[in-house]
Design an enzyme around this catalytic site. Structure first.
Site, mmCIF file in Angstrom:
data_model
loop_
_atom_site.group_PDB
_atom_site.id
_atom_site.type_symbol
_atom_site.label_atom_id
_atom_site.label_comp_id
_atom_site.label_asym_id
_atom_site.label_seq_id
_atom_site.Cartn_x
_atom_site.Cartn_y
_atom_site.Cartn_z
ATOM 1 N N CYS A 1 0.818 -1.220 0.000
ATOM 2 C CA CYS A 1 0.000 0.000 0.000
ATOM 3 C C CYS A 1 0.848 1.265 0.000
ATOM 4 C CB CYS A 1 -0.919 0.014 1.212
ATOM 5 S SG CYS A 1 -2.170 -1.261 1.161
ATOM 6 N N ASN B 1 -0.642 -1.402 -7.020
ATOM 7 C CA ASN B 1 -0.631 -2.472 -6.008
ATOM 8 C C ASN B 1 -2.005 -3.133 -5.956
ATOM 9 O OD1 ASN B 1 0.255 -4.075 -3.776
ATOM 10 N ND2 ASN B 1 -0.770 -2.658 -2.411
ATOM 11 N N GLU B 2 -2.768 -2.894 -4.905
ATOM 12 C CA GLU B 2 -4.061 -3.588 -4.795
ATOM 13 C C GLU B 2 -5.162 -2.722 -5.390
ATOM 14 O OE1 GLU B 2 -4.482 -4.530 -0.648
ATOM 15 O OE2 GLU B 2 -3.472 -6.451 -0.899
HETATM 16 O O1 AHR Z 1 1.404 -6.478 3.600
HETATM 17 C C1 AHR Z 1 0.676 -5.465 4.219
HETATM 18 C C2 AHR Z 1 -0.334 -4.825 3.295
HETATM 19 O O2 AHR Z 1 -1.295 -5.748 2.913
HETATM 20 C C3 AHR Z 1 0.208 -4.333 1.990
HETATM 21 O O3 AHR Z 1 0.729 -3.070 2.088
HETATM 22 C C4 AHR Z 1 -0.989 -4.328 1.090
HETATM 23 O O4 AHR Z 1 -0.671 -4.503 -0.256
HETATM 24 C C5 AHR Z 1 -1.858 -5.415 1.661
HETATM 25 O O5 AHR Z 1 -3.155 -5.002 1.829
#
Ligand code: AHR
Length: 656
Positions: A244, A375-376
């Site tokens: 994140c 990322n997500e």
């Molecule tokens: O690994 C911790 C967090 O989990 C990461 O930052 C994110 O990509 C996921 O939600």
């Protein structure tokens, strides 16, 4: 925790004698029938600056807020006065004169007796080791009079000097001054003082203290024990810088790699998004100094023989937070950052960014082959932005493989939508994340058996079995308990069996400071002096250091072994050193006799490594770091009895 209760109940009622009476299960290993290749990058690591992983962790700087740029400029610092000395500190913001590092501290010392000074508390204290050398440096400029500096390492209570030295002769131009000293005692929670003597005004900035001994002995480098723990995993890739943190809570807070390279004095500090993410784990002193930046990540990956896998912002902030996006017609700077990163990593030293890499000490390319876009992220706004990145890369760097998001969860609408759309786009790698229960991991050992073999490949980019919701710090540590590692091992046999589909995988997160974590479980825990590999760490290491080169079928009654009777298995051969490598995970509370029927030419008696623990809630701690630890066992012939709740690796020499 259904699983734990079930398994504990079984443990109580099943006598060991019954296990011995059990008939051995026949496991057929078709070592003579290699199927798909195992990617050399198969098992990697995921680094994110969470849990004080960078500042206060892997980055060995001991001074917190060294450039007075935290929101509260004196956070981490305290004024001290002694022997009748007096003085004051004034924070000056020089604005445009130095936009990246605008503040400095103006120290005024009054009176010719005693001292005025500042102490720094470090990151939950400073880890000081007896007989180690510490290197102090400071940017300073004389404004008036004649001020001398004494620097001292102090014990936790501030009463004992553990090492000291002095500096003087400052001029009216900003310059860097250095001195060193050796610690005369060990203290995990030491502190540091900078004392000003004489009379006058001195401007100071970038007040820094590093141990001489760092990873590869690089000045201003990484904490050696932590980097060694990463190297000992033999990772195939390093994913960085997250997570994140790539996205930021809003776009202004996103990770921008260009701000993390070049002279450390010029790297603009920003607030770490994990500073304010979880109110119950508040970390108001969590910032990113970027002393560990993109050059250092590339260098670390190279040092430990891993491929670099940077993940970049795609014009979207975290969708759990502000969910801000850059408009599509303003996305070019984000794409340009990604293209420029390829030039920074691989470009000739005559190019703008290749030149910077060379100036930082690495004229040879880093040989970047892949990059993550976002990322997500989820939904159409991600797809729209990804397509623009994909188009730009196809035109300029068609050989760079792109990793794309498939959202934050391993199933559901968001996941299905992106999987479908991105496969239609012929995306190279889909990044799947799973933070799920141990049950889920065991039940999903077959997840990839029926995935499309001719479509996008999978990067299991973040995963960890979450055994329970912790109520306090002690329970949080307990989340890295044996049941979580056992379940991950069971699941990982499924990844290995499907190595043609799943070509990379990384546990997440990687590192956590015991006094400053925000997220758990984590692979490696540390304090200011020590570190400990969790049971999950040893599972990762077992798979990563023994991945082999090709998958071979491991079968029971002609079927893959993915949970029936609580047994999980996968096997590979290693063509480089002529071995067959068999992984067997017994998640039941009973010992399990198995007989290995290995096809092909096998030599020798074989080697057996076992990871197990009596109690599923057992953990490794800093004080008891080897409670769950790989043990070499003697093996006789092809019959072994797998201990209850055990992860096993058995290797034989073979003629391939
Ligand atoms: O690994 C911790 C967090 O989990 C990461 O930052 C994110 O990509 C996921 O939600």
């Amino acid at each position: 925790m259904k699983i734990i209760r079930q398994v504990t109940a079984l443990a109580l009622f099943c006598l060991p004698a019954m296990a011995w009476a059990q008939q051995a299960k026949i496991i057929t290993i078709q070592a003579d029938k290699p199927t798909v290749n195992v990617s050399p990058n198969m098992w990697g690591i995921f680094f994110e600056d969470i849990n004080f992983s960078a500042d206060g962790g892997l980055y060995a700087e001991l001074v917190k807020n060294r450039s007075f740029e935290f929101l509260k400029p004196m956070m981490g610092w305290k004024e001290v006065r002694g022997n009748g000395g007096s003085g004051s500190v004034l924070i000056i913001n020089r604005g445009n004169e130095n936009v990246n590092n605008p503040r400095f501290a103006r120290i005024t010392v009054k009176g010719n007796t005693g001292y005025y000074g500042l102490t720094n508390e470090g990151f939950r204290g400073m880890g000081i080791k007896k007989d180690e050398q510490y290197n102090f440096s400071i940017l300073a400029r004389k404004s008036e009079g004649n001020v001398k500096i004494k620097v001292q390492l102090l014990s936790a209570d501030g009463k004992t000097v553990l090492g000291e030295n002095a500096l003087q002769g400052f001029t009216d131009k900003w310059d860097k001054y250095k001195t060193s000293f050796t610690a005369n005692a060990t203290d995990a929670k030491g502190q540091f003082a900078i004392l000003f003597e004489g009379q006058g005004v001195l401007d100071i900035d970038m007040v820094s203290l590093f141990p001489q001994h760092t990873w590869k002995e690089r000045p201003g480098g990484l904490r050696a024990d932590l980097a060694q723990k990463l190297a000992d995993l033999h990772p195939g890739f390093v994913r960085f810088p997250g997570g994140c943190i790539v996205e930021g809570r809003d776009l202004a807070n996103r990770y921008q790699w260009k701000k993390t390279v070049g002279d450390v004095n010029e790297r603009e500090l920003i607030i770490n998004r994990w500073n304010i993410e979880f109110p119950y784990r508040s970390a108001p002193d969590y910032f990113q100094s970027y002393g560990l930046g993109f050059f250092e990540y590339f260098q670390l990956a190279e040092d430990i023989g891993a491929e670099p896998l940077p993940i970049l912002n795609c014009g979207m902030a975290c969708q759990y937070n502000s969910a801000e996006v850059a408009p599509l017609d303003q996305i070019d700077p984000f794409i340009q950052d990604a293209l420029d990163l390829v030039e920074f990593a691989n470009g000739a030293v005559t190019t703008k960014w290749g030149k910077l890499r060379a100036a930082m000490g690495h004229p040879a390319p880093f040989n970047l082959k892949m990059m993550g876009i976002g990322n997500e992220q989820w939904d159409v706004q991600y797809l729209d932005r990804y397509k623009l990145f994909a188009k730009a890369f196809a035109a300029k760097y068609p050989n760079i493989k792109l990793v794309t998001s498939s959202g934050p969860s391993p199933s559901g609408d968001k996941f299905d939508y992106l999987q479908k759309e991105l496969r239609a786009q012929k995306a190279n790698f889909l990044d799947e994340h799973y933070y799920q229960s141990p049950d889920w991991f065991m039940q999903n050992a077959s997840r990839y058996d029926n995935y499309d073999r001719n479509s996008s490949k999978i990067f299991a980019g973040e995963y960890a079995a979450h055994a329970k919701e912790p109520k306090n710090a002690k329970e949080a540590e307990a989340m890295n308990c044996w049941i979580s590692a056992l379940a991950e091992a069971a699941f990982m046999t499924g990844l290995e069996r499907n190595a043609d589909v799943v070509q990379m995988a990384s546990y997440a997160p990687l590192l956590a400071h015991v006094d400053a974590w925000q997220w758990r479980p984590d692979l490696i825990w540390f304090d200011n002096l020590r570190s400990v590999g969790t049971p999950n760490y040893y599972v990762q290491q077992l798979f990563s250091a023994n991945k082999g080169t090709q998958v071979v079928p491991a079968l029971a009654d002609g079927n893959v072994i993915a949970g029936k009777d609580s047994l999980y298995s996968s096997a590979t051969i290693d063509k480089k050193n002529n071995t067959v490598i068999i992984k067997l995970v017994n998640t039941s509370a009973k010992a399990m006799p198995v007989s290995l029927d290995i096809k092909g030419k096998i030599n020798g008696t074989g080697k057996w490594t076992e990871l197990t623990s009596v109690n599923l809630l057992d953990i490794n701690t800093l004080d008891d770091p080897k409670k769950i630890y790989p043990v070499e066992k003697a093996i006789n012939g092809r019959s072994v009895t797998l201990a209850a709740h055990s992860v096993n690796m058995i290797t034989y020499e073979t003629k391939l």
